[in-house]
Design a protein around this motif. Structure first.
Motif, PDB file in Angstrom:
ATOM      1  N   LEU A  66       0.809  -1.207   0.000  1.00  0.00           N
ATOM      2  CA  LEU A  66       0.000   0.000   0.000  1.00  0.00           C
ATOM      3  C   LEU A  66       0.850   1.267   0.000  1.00  0.00           C
ATOM      4  CD1 LEU A  66      -2.765   1.301   0.088  1.00  0.00           C
ATOM      5  CD2 LEU A  66      -2.720   1.087   2.575  1.00  0.00           C
ATOM      6  N   ASP A  67       1.947   1.258   0.757  1.00  0.00           N
ATOM      7  CA  ASP A  67       2.787   2.463   0.801  1.00  0.00           C
ATOM      8  C   ASP A  67       3.442   2.743  -0.556  1.00  0.00           C
ATOM      9  OD1 ASP A  67       4.402   0.203   1.168  1.00  0.00           O
ATOM     10  OD2 ASP A  67       5.887   1.297   2.356  1.00  0.00           O
ATOM     11  N   VAL A  69       1.993   2.023  -3.532  1.00  0.00           N
ATOM     12  CA  VAL A  69       0.907   2.571  -4.354  1.00  0.00           C
ATOM     13  C   VAL A  69       0.671   4.034  -3.976  1.00  0.00           C
ATOM     14  CG1 VAL A  69      -1.562   2.435  -4.852  1.00  0.00           C
ATOM     15  CG2 VAL A  69      -0.202   0.347  -4.743  1.00  0.00           C
ATOM     16  N   THR A  70       0.655   4.321  -2.681  1.00  0.00           N
ATOM     17  CA  THR A  70       0.464   5.700  -2.215  1.00  0.00           C
ATOM     18  C   THR A  70       1.586   6.597  -2.712  1.00  0.00           C
ATOM     19  OG1 THR A  70      -0.654   4.882  -0.243  1.00  0.00           O
ATOM     20  CG2 THR A  70       0.152   7.143  -0.164  1.00  0.00           C
ATOM     21  N   SER A  71       2.797   6.102  -2.669  1.00  0.00           N
ATOM     22  CA  SER A  71       3.947   6.868  -3.150  1.00  0.00           C
ATOM     23  C   SER A  71       3.828   7.157  -4.649  1.00  0.00           C
ATOM     24  CB  SER A  71       5.237   6.094  -2.860  1.00  0.00           C
ATOM     25  OG  SER A  71       6.349   6.766  -3.360  1.00  0.00           O
ATOM     26  N   ILE A  72       3.414   6.170  -5.418  1.00  0.00           N
ATOM     27  CA  ILE A  72       3.227   6.348  -6.862  1.00  0.00           C
ATOM     28  C   ILE A  72       2.124   7.370  -7.126  1.00  0.00           C
ATOM     29  CG2 ILE A  72       2.445   5.210  -8.986  1.00  0.00           C
ATOM     30  CD1 ILE A  72       3.833   2.647  -7.898  1.00  0.00           C
ATOM     31  N   GLN A  73       1.036   7.260  -6.397  1.00  0.00           N
ATOM     32  CA  GLN A  73      -0.066   8.210  -6.572  1.00  0.00           C
ATOM     33  C   GLN A  73       0.372   9.637  -6.246  1.00  0.00           C
ATOM     34  OE1 GLN A  73      -2.900   6.347  -3.939  1.00  0.00           O
ATOM     35  NE2 GLN A  73      -3.996   5.386  -5.648  1.00  0.00           N
TER      36      GLN A  73
END
Length: 160
Positions: A66-67, A69-73
């Motif tokens: 999840l971290d 994906v959050t970083s990519i977003q």
């Protein structure tokens, strides 16, 4: 009758879809140089933020943390803001007011949805000039928009 035409012209909205490519930059500059009468009331600069992270991890048993994906977003949002800011500066150089909008999702769908949502009368989009085989495997955003946008679409192709 002239009042109606003037009112319609004043309310006309032109959206330029940008993605950071040389093709979309060229399309924006072309529109600013050639559609100046249509752009007097301003332009909408639009970019789509992809929500597809399937390429991040290709293993069938792995999942993306999840971290990550959050970083990519977060990175994509920063990139989109920077891209729109740069495009807005170009519009300012041409004396055109620009509104900036970004949306998450598949670019093809996001562009067509934005055209409808903002009641645009014209969509300007660049073409990467892919050969037929490239369009088959990679798809063509401009082709999709030509067939699915709820307004006329101007595809700008950079010539040699």
């Amino acid at each position: 009758m002239a009042e109606i035409a003037a009112e319609t012209k004043q309310q006309s909205k032109v959206m330029v879809a940008i993605d950071g490519s040389e093709c979309s930059s060229y399309a924006l500059k072309w529109a600013l140089q050639n559609l100046d009468d249509k752009l007097k009331s301003g332009v909408i600069l639009f970019t789509a933020i992809s929500a597809d992270y399937s390429g991040v991890c290709s293993g069938s048993y792995a999942s993306v943390p999840l971290d990550m994906v959050t970083s990519i977003q977060d990175y994509q949002k920063i990139f989109a803001a920077s891209l729109l800011s740069k495009a807005k500066e170009i519009c300012t150089e041409f004396g055109v007011d620009a509104e900036t909008i970004s949306s998450s999702g598949n670019p093809k769908d996001a562009i067509c949805d934005a055209v409808q949502k903002f009641h645009c009368q014209l969509l300007v989009i660049g073409s990467r000039s892919r050969k037929a085989i490239g369009r088959v495997f990679l798809g063509s955003v401009s082709n999709y928009c030509v067939h699915n946008a709820n307004c006329p679409v101007l595809v700008v192709r950079k010539t040699a």
